[in-house]
Structure formats: structure tokens, C-alpha cells
Design a protein around this motif. Structure first.
Motif, mmCIF file in Angstrom:
data_model
loop_
_atom_site.group_PDB
_atom_site.id
_atom_site.type_symbol
_atom_site.label_atom_id
_atom_site.label_comp_id
_atom_site.label_asym_id
_atom_site.label_seq_id
_atom_site.Cartn_x
_atom_site.Cartn_y
_atom_site.Cartn_z
ATOM 1 N N ALA A 75 66.754 4.190 6.830
ATOM 2 C CA ALA A 75 66.542 5.504 6.787
ATOM 3 C C ALA A 75 67.681 6.472 6.709
ATOM 4 C CB ALA A 75 65.895 5.622 8.215
ATOM 5 N N GLU A 76 68.750 5.903 7.383
ATOM 6 C CA GLU A 76 69.934 6.773 7.057
ATOM 7 C C GLU A 76 70.676 6.868 5.738
ATOM 8 O OE1 GLU A 76 71.994 6.250 11.660
ATOM 9 O OE2 GLU A 76 72.653 5.031 10.041
ATOM 10 N N GLN A 77 70.363 5.937 5.116
ATOM 11 C CA GLN A 77 70.657 5.842 3.618
ATOM 12 C C GLN A 77 69.762 6.896 2.920
ATOM 13 O OE1 GLN A 77 70.373 1.788 2.191
ATOM 14 N NE2 GLN A 77 72.153 1.141 2.999
ATOM 15 N N SER A 78 68.642 6.882 3.040
ATOM 16 C CA SER A 78 67.660 7.714 2.443
ATOM 17 C C SER A 78 68.159 9.243 2.733
ATOM 18 C CB SER A 78 66.247 7.429 2.750
ATOM 19 O OG SER A 78 65.922 6.247 2.431
ATOM 20 N N ASP A 79 68.119 9.502 3.911
ATOM 21 C CA ASP A 79 68.455 10.863 4.499
ATOM 22 C C ASP A 79 68.697 10.736 5.941
ATOM 23 O OD1 ASP A 79 68.388 13.642 4.814
ATOM 24 O OD2 ASP A 79 66.371 13.796 5.168
ATOM 25 N N LYS A 80 70.218 11.120 6.170
ATOM 26 C CA LYS A 80 70.696 11.079 7.395
ATOM 27 C C LYS A 80 70.187 11.762 8.479
ATOM 28 C CE LYS A 80 75.308 9.475 8.225
ATOM 29 N NZ LYS A 80 75.044 8.201 8.534
ATOM 30 N N ASP A 81 69.593 12.954 8.108
ATOM 31 C CA ASP A 81 69.024 13.848 9.216
ATOM 32 C C ASP A 81 67.181 13.811 9.001
ATOM 33 O OD1 ASP A 81 71.321 14.384 10.308
ATOM 34 O OD2 ASP A 81 71.843 15.882 8.998
ATOM 35 N N GLY A 82 66.838 12.801 8.321
ATOM 36 C CA GLY A 82 65.829 12.945 7.966
ATOM 37 C C GLY A 82 64.562 12.608 9.278
ATOM 38 N N PRO A 83 63.231 12.712 9.048
ATOM 39 C CA PRO A 83 62.201 12.425 9.969
ATOM 40 C C PRO A 83 62.219 10.911 10.555
ATOM 41 C CG PRO A 83 61.005 12.926 8.152
ATOM 42 C CD PRO A 83 62.524 13.367 7.793
ATOM 43 N N LEU A 84 62.541 9.711 9.377
ATOM 44 C CA LEU A 84 62.391 8.527 9.565
ATOM 45 C C LEU A 84 63.528 8.223 10.406
ATOM 46 C CD1 LEU A 84 61.943 7.222 5.886
ATOM 47 C CD2 LEU A 84 60.265 7.623 7.717
ATOM 48 N N VAL A 85 64.833 8.669 10.502
ATOM 49 C CA VAL A 85 65.807 8.336 11.380
ATOM 50 C C VAL A 85 65.131 8.757 12.875
ATOM 51 C CG1 VAL A 85 68.275 8.977 12.036
ATOM 52 C CG2 VAL A 85 67.605 8.797 9.771
ATOM 53 N N ALA A 86 64.626 9.779 13.160
ATOM 54 C CA ALA A 86 64.238 10.260 14.477
ATOM 55 C C ALA A 86 63.196 9.292 14.789
ATOM 56 C CB ALA A 86 63.756 11.555 14.307
ATOM 57 N N LYS A 87 62.330 8.866 13.901
ATOM 58 C CA LYS A 87 61.192 7.993 14.165
ATOM 59 C C LYS A 87 61.910 6.483 14.787
ATOM 60 C CE LYS A 87 57.680 10.053 11.381
ATOM 61 N NZ LYS A 87 56.819 9.613 10.397
ATOM 62 N N THR A 88 62.714 6.134 13.889
ATOM 63 C CA THR A 88 63.475 4.647 14.285
ATOM 64 C C THR A 88 64.343 4.915 15.598
ATOM 65 O OG1 THR A 88 63.840 4.642 11.881
ATOM 66 C CG2 THR A 88 64.849 2.783 13.379
ATOM 67 N N TRP A 89 64.690 6.002 15.935
ATOM 68 C CA TRP A 89 65.590 6.087 17.239
ATOM 69 C C TRP A 89 64.485 6.198 18.380
ATOM 70 C CZ3 TRP A 89 69.884 4.794 18.145
ATOM 71 C CH2 TRP A 89 71.232 4.582 17.388
ATOM 72 N N ARG A 90 63.512 6.670 18.202
ATOM 73 C CA ARG A 90 62.036 6.591 19.016
ATOM 74 C C ARG A 90 61.875 5.066 19.382
ATOM 75 N NH1 ARG A 90 60.523 11.548 17.170
ATOM 76 N NH2 ARG A 90 59.030 10.719 15.424
ATOM 77 N N HIS A 91 61.545 4.236 18.361
ATOM 78 C CA HIS A 91 61.314 2.875 18.163
ATOM 79 C C HIS A 91 62.513 2.071 19.237
ATOM 80 C CE1 HIS A 91 57.733 2.620 16.139
ATOM 81 N NE2 HIS A 91 58.203 3.069 15.250
ATOM 82 N N LEU A 92 63.608 2.269 18.807
ATOM 83 C CA LEU A 92 64.735 1.741 19.594
ATOM 84 C C LEU A 92 64.858 2.225 20.987
ATOM 85 C CD1 LEU A 92 67.461 1.850 16.906
ATOM 86 C CD2 LEU A 92 66.711 -0.041 18.020
ATOM 87 N N HIS A 93 64.459 3.357 21.371
ATOM 88 C CA HIS A 93 64.431 3.984 22.807
ATOM 89 C C HIS A 93 63.358 2.950 23.631
ATOM 90 C CE1 HIS A 93 65.172 6.722 26.115
ATOM 91 N NE2 HIS A 93 63.831 6.855 26.031
ATOM 92 N N ARG A 94 62.353 3.024 22.846
ATOM 93 C CA ARG A 94 61.171 2.463 23.684
ATOM 94 C C ARG A 94 61.565 0.641 23.756
ATOM 95 N NH1 ARG A 94 55.728 0.715 20.330
ATOM 96 N NH2 ARG A 94 57.492 -0.292 19.020
#
Length: 104
Positions: A75-94
Motif C-alpha cells: 500500500a505504501e508503494q502505491s500511495d503513501k497517504d492513500g486509503p489502503l495504508v489507513a485500512k492496513t493500519w486498522r488491521h494491524l491495530h486490531r
């Protein structure tokens, strides 16, 4: 009195039935191509997230974290501040919350 000029009406010939069908199929292919173009970038990310979710549900938190980290890297390779990065961080937080609940 002046005579009014009549406008000539343009008559358009109706398209044959097979031309309409071909036009509809062409539009459908164009729409499908556009959808595939925009969803192909997320496919790899989605596969990592799916693998992480399956591991999370089985309680295999180490593998889930590995898959989520791979998804984050993608996700970070695609777009550093994109929505996929935020979604992935939510999964890691869970995942971290589940780990903290399972440790006595």
C-alpha cells in the motif's frame, strides 16, 4: 405579409437492431475495462489482507502480522497517504488488540 420559412426537419434513420446490440456490447466492454483498470492495483493488497484475516481468525497472529505487513508495504508503494495504508493500519491495530487480550 411575409411568408414564413419552414425549417427542414432532419430525419435520422433508425439503427438496425444488430447495430444497437453491438453498440451496447461495446459500451459494456469499455465499462468492464475501466473497472478492471482501477481494481487491479488493489488486488495484491486484498490478497495479503485476506490471508492475514484468515490467519487472524485461526489465531495464528504471527502469520497474520506478516501478511498485514506485506499489505502495508504494498500500500505504501502505491500511495503513501492513500486509503489502503489507513485500512492496513486498522488491521494491524486490531491484531495488536487481540494479542494483548490473549496474553495473560
Amino acid at each position: 405579409m411575409a411568408k414564413r420559412r419552414r425549417r427542414k426537419e432532419r430525419r435520422t434513420l433508425p439503427l438496425p437492431a444488430h447495430s444497437r446490440v453491438l453498440a451496447a456490447i461495446g459500451l459494456l466492454f469499455i465499462a468492464l475495462f475501466i473497472v478492471l483498470l482501477y481494481t487491479s492495483d488493489d488486488r495484491s493488497w486484498q490478497e495479503y489482507i485476506g490471508a492475514g484475516d484468515r490467519a487472524y481468525e485461526r489465531g495464528n497472529y504471527a502469520w497474520a502480522e506478516k501478511m498485514y505487513r506485506e499489505a502495508l508495504q504494498y500500500a505504501e508503494q502505491s500511495d503513501k497517504d492513500g486509503p489502503l495504508v489507513a485500512k492496513t493500519w486498522r488491521h494491524l491495530h486490531r491484531l495488536e488488540q487481540a494479542r494483548s487480550r490473549s496474553v495473560p
